[in-house]
Design a protein around this motif. Structure first.
Motif, mmCIF file in Angstrom:
data_model
loop_
_atom_site.group_PDB
_atom_site.id
_atom_site.type_symbol
_atom_site.label_atom_id
_atom_site.label_comp_id
_atom_site.label_asym_id
_atom_site.label_seq_id
_atom_site.Cartn_x
_atom_site.Cartn_y
_atom_site.Cartn_z
ATOM 1 N N ALA A 135 0.726 -1.249 -0.023
ATOM 2 C CA ALA A 135 -0.023 -0.078 -0.092
ATOM 3 C C ALA A 135 0.785 1.125 0.115
ATOM 4 N N THR A 136 1.945 1.208 0.668
ATOM 5 C CA THR A 136 2.768 2.306 0.806
ATOM 6 C C THR A 136 3.401 2.707 -0.537
ATOM 7 N N PHE A 137 3.714 1.775 -1.345
ATOM 8 C CA PHE A 137 4.151 2.237 -2.881
ATOM 9 C C PHE A 137 3.101 2.776 -3.810
ATOM 10 N N PHE A 138 1.983 2.964 -3.144
ATOM 11 C CA PHE A 138 0.918 3.773 -3.954
ATOM 12 C C PHE A 138 0.467 5.091 -3.453
ATOM 13 N N LEU A 139 1.401 5.634 -2.265
ATOM 14 C CA LEU A 139 1.209 6.833 -1.676
ATOM 15 C C LEU A 139 1.726 7.948 -2.926
ATOM 16 N N PRO A 140 0.905 8.894 -3.246
ATOM 17 C CA PRO A 140 1.022 9.913 -4.208
ATOM 18 C C PRO A 140 2.348 10.789 -4.175
ATOM 19 N N ASP A 141 2.883 10.664 -3.036
ATOM 20 C CA ASP A 141 4.121 11.525 -2.762
ATOM 21 C C ASP A 141 5.472 10.561 -2.776
ATOM 22 N N MET A 142 5.484 9.552 -3.115
ATOM 23 C CA MET A 142 6.451 8.465 -2.942
ATOM 24 C C MET A 142 7.305 8.688 -4.249
ATOM 25 N N HIS A 143 8.604 8.776 -3.789
ATOM 26 C CA HIS A 143 9.665 8.752 -4.945
ATOM 27 C C HIS A 143 10.786 7.559 -4.907
ATOM 28 N N ASN A 144 11.452 7.472 -5.964
ATOM 29 C CA ASN A 144 12.637 6.508 -5.688
ATOM 30 C C ASN A 144 11.968 5.262 -5.523
ATOM 31 N N ARG A 145 10.927 4.679 -6.234
ATOM 32 C CA ARG A 145 10.583 3.299 -5.841
ATOM 33 C C ARG A 145 11.552 2.168 -6.397
ATOM 34 N N GLY A 146 12.341 2.683 -7.447
ATOM 35 C CA GLY A 146 13.258 1.675 -7.730
ATOM 36 C C GLY A 146 14.206 1.168 -6.808
ATOM 37 N N LEU A 147 14.566 2.491 -6.036
ATOM 38 C CA LEU A 147 15.946 2.230 -5.043
ATOM 39 C C LEU A 147 15.131 1.341 -3.798
ATOM 40 N N ILE A 148 13.950 1.969 -3.507
ATOM 41 C CA ILE A 148 13.099 1.306 -2.528
ATOM 42 C C ILE A 148 12.968 -0.251 -2.729
ATOM 43 N N ILE A 149 12.591 -0.662 -4.002
ATOM 44 C CA ILE A 149 12.319 -2.045 -4.320
ATOM 45 C C ILE A 149 13.602 -2.652 -4.445
ATOM 46 N N ALA A 150 14.548 -2.182 -4.806
ATOM 47 C CA ALA A 150 16.038 -3.001 -4.581
ATOM 48 C C ALA A 150 16.304 -3.225 -3.248
ATOM 49 N N ALA A 151 16.216 -1.986 -2.441
ATOM 50 C CA ALA A 151 16.338 -2.302 -0.734
ATOM 51 C C ALA A 151 15.599 -3.395 -0.341
ATOM 52 N N VAL A 152 14.405 -3.484 -0.785
ATOM 53 C CA VAL A 152 13.610 -4.406 -0.113
ATOM 54 C C VAL A 152 13.963 -5.964 -0.655
ATOM 55 N N LEU A 153 14.414 -6.060 -1.926
ATOM 56 C CA LEU A 153 14.818 -7.374 -2.380
ATOM 57 C C LEU A 153 15.989 -7.934 -1.810
ATOM 58 N N ILE A 154 17.168 -6.890 -1.430
ATOM 59 C CA ILE A 154 18.131 -7.118 -0.698
ATOM 60 C C ILE A 154 17.864 -7.606 0.735
ATOM 61 N N GLY A 155 17.030 -6.950 1.308
ATOM 62 C CA GLY A 155 16.650 -7.448 2.740
ATOM 63 C C GLY A 155 16.032 -8.665 2.664
ATOM 64 N N PRO A 181 13.300 9.912 -0.279
ATOM 65 C CA PRO A 181 12.111 9.199 -0.806
ATOM 66 C C PRO A 181 10.994 8.774 0.175
ATOM 67 N N LEU A 182 11.356 9.516 1.470
ATOM 68 C CA LEU A 182 10.110 9.251 2.449
ATOM 69 C C LEU A 182 9.297 10.498 2.550
ATOM 70 N N ARG A 183 9.658 11.581 2.653
ATOM 71 C CA ARG A 183 8.828 12.609 2.820
ATOM 72 C C ARG A 183 9.033 13.926 2.005
#
Length: 486
Positions: A49-69, A126-128
């Protein structure tokens, strides 16, 4: 898509329900596995759900971090042995605190940039993003958000560095204790300095040097607070830092306006606090005494001398003694985990049960290196839940117990906790194993336990010592018991 914010909030609400219901199911061994799965689904829903926040940026970096984790967690979850679960929990808990501290750092830097103090810092949060004011515009953090952000960063940083020390101790990389004269005063000064700098940040005096000093003090305090704590206190320490991490996440969730973080952090913080209180109660000590009492520091200096000698027994005689007993209580400890003897122990218990022996397993609240450690090991071996008894339930049954079989437990069965006021563990509730008619202790050698305190039980007249590795010794008992039945 005006309906999107409402949908996101609905997902957060559903995730919160899954967190709470999952935690409720974790309170019972029968439903704990399902509770973990439910909470996992809740976390997955909140992340998506957080990925669909209207002010979310740098989704690619966040996805990469999630995959690594996720990859690291999957690998470690599959590879790490059950004996290493306590240190893995400490490490993962520290990562949560570190993440909360990192969020606080991002917000503080953004706030300072909004004040025009950090023009060189790029506007790439990417957060706020809306909190990173530019061109001299006033920062968007309210005084309450700023204060909670600083508080969350402080608690998260302390949890991060303290959990790393707990991990290193449990892993055997550090000595069990590190003390020096005036240590409490030094720790109080570090905490006071961190609080003073935090107040300066929370009142609008944000600058990069001050932010760096703040985090350095918080991290150093976490290290210094954990170094003197003895290994026997690790269950309480892990629970306490779990509560710290939850609180830090909740505070930073408020700053970000993220309902899922607020609820998840509050649930974790409340659960960790209650568990910490229960662990401290099980040791008959206050949380302050755990943190500042240097428990276990008196290793090798017990005030009460122990007379007599340890009396050995061989596996054949021990097997005969239990084969013809009416009641046997098995007390597992960390030595069982080290030897990975849980499966052999259950095999031995099943053989006794087939002979008509009434068998129970007795669990002390702080047995092992983390809360529930022994319960997890026995569940892994397939021991039925109705055969596992808590300390308060089993203690009245020891006088009617023919044989108490202690495997790797030490401090939680030490009678000095009741008889020696000068002992570091005096007053700690213990399993009253010494009240059994006969006691057999499986132990690798004649050394002291993790707290470094000699155990009077091992010298008692009704105690016999079966020396050797836990799994090998129980394997011999199984062989001898089968020979009796042959």
């Amino acid at each position: 898509m005006s309906w999107l914010p409402t949908l996101i909030k609905a997902c957060y609400f559903l995730a919160a329900l899954l967190f709470i219901l999952g935690l409720k199911r974790m309170s019972s061994p029968r439903t704990a596995r399902g509770g973990i799965v439910w909470a996992g689904y809740g976390m997955l829903l909140a992340v998506l759900a957080t990925f669909f926040l209207p002010d979310m940026h740098n989704r690619g970096l966040i996805i990469a971090a999630v995959l690594i984790g996720v990859s690291a967690a999957w690998w470690s979850g599959k590879r790490v042995a059950m004996t290493a679960m306590p240190q893995m929990v400490a490490l993962y808990n520290g990562m949560g605190g570190g993440a909360a501290a990192a969020i606080g750092a991002v917000e503080l830097i953004g706030y300072a940039r909004g004040l025009g103090l950090l023009h060189a810092v790029p506007d790439t949060s990417p957060l706020r993003p809306e909190s990173w004011a530019v061109n001299g515009l006033p920062p968007t953090l309210s005084p309450t958000e700023l204060a909670l952000g600083v508080l969350g960063a402080l608690i998260g940083a302390v949890s991060f560095s303290g959990s790393l020390i707990a991990f290193a101790k449990l892993q055997g990389w550090l000595d069990k204790r590190f003390v020096f004269a005036g240590q409490r005063a030094v720790n109080l000064l570090l905490l006071a300095a961190a609080v003073v700098v935090g107040i300066l940040l929370a009142t609008g005096h944000a600058s990069l040097p001050l932010i760096l000093v703040f985090f350095a003090l918080a991290l150093l305090f976490g290290l210094m607070m954990t170094l003197p704590i003895g290994g026997a206190d690790m269950p309480v320490v892990i629970s306490l830092y779990n509560a710290f991490t939850g609180l830090a996440v909740a505070f930073e969730g408020f700053v970000l306006g993220n309902e899922a973080m607020i609820i998840a952090g509050m649930v974790v913080g409340a659960a960790g606090t209650l568990l910490t209180q229960l662990m401290a109660k099980a040791m008959n000590r206050s949380i302050g005494n755990v943190l500042f009492g240097s428990f276990g520091a008196a290793a090798g200096s017990e005030a009460q001398s122990i007379e007599g000698a340890q009396k050995p027994i061989d596996a054949a005689d021990a097997a005969v003694m239990m084969a013809y007993a009416e009641r046997v209580v098995i007390v597992p400890g960390y030595g069982l985990a080290v030897a990975q003897a849980q499966h052999k122990v259950w095999e031995f218990a099943q053989l006794l049960i087939k002979r008509g022996v009434k068998v129970k397993f007795a669990i002390h609240p702080v047995a092992g290196r983390m809360p529930g450690h022994m319960n997890v090991l026995l569940a892994e071996a397939g021991v039925p839940y109705d055969l596992i008894a808590d300390m308060d339930d089993i203690n009245p049954e020891f006088p009617a117990t023919d044989v108490a079989l202690v495997i790797g437990a030490n401090d939680v069965v030490n009678p000095l906790a009741k008889t020696d006021p000068a002992s570091p563990i005096y007053g700690m509730p213990i399993l009253d194993v010494s009240n059994a008619k006969h006691v057999i202790v499986i132990k690798r050698g004649k050394g002291t336990g993790f707290a470094g305190i000699e155990n009077a039980l091992f010298y008692a007249d009704n105690t016999r010592m079966l020396y050797g590795d836990g799994q090998a010794a129980v394997g011999e008992l199984v062989t001898e018991l089968k020979a009796i039945d042959a």
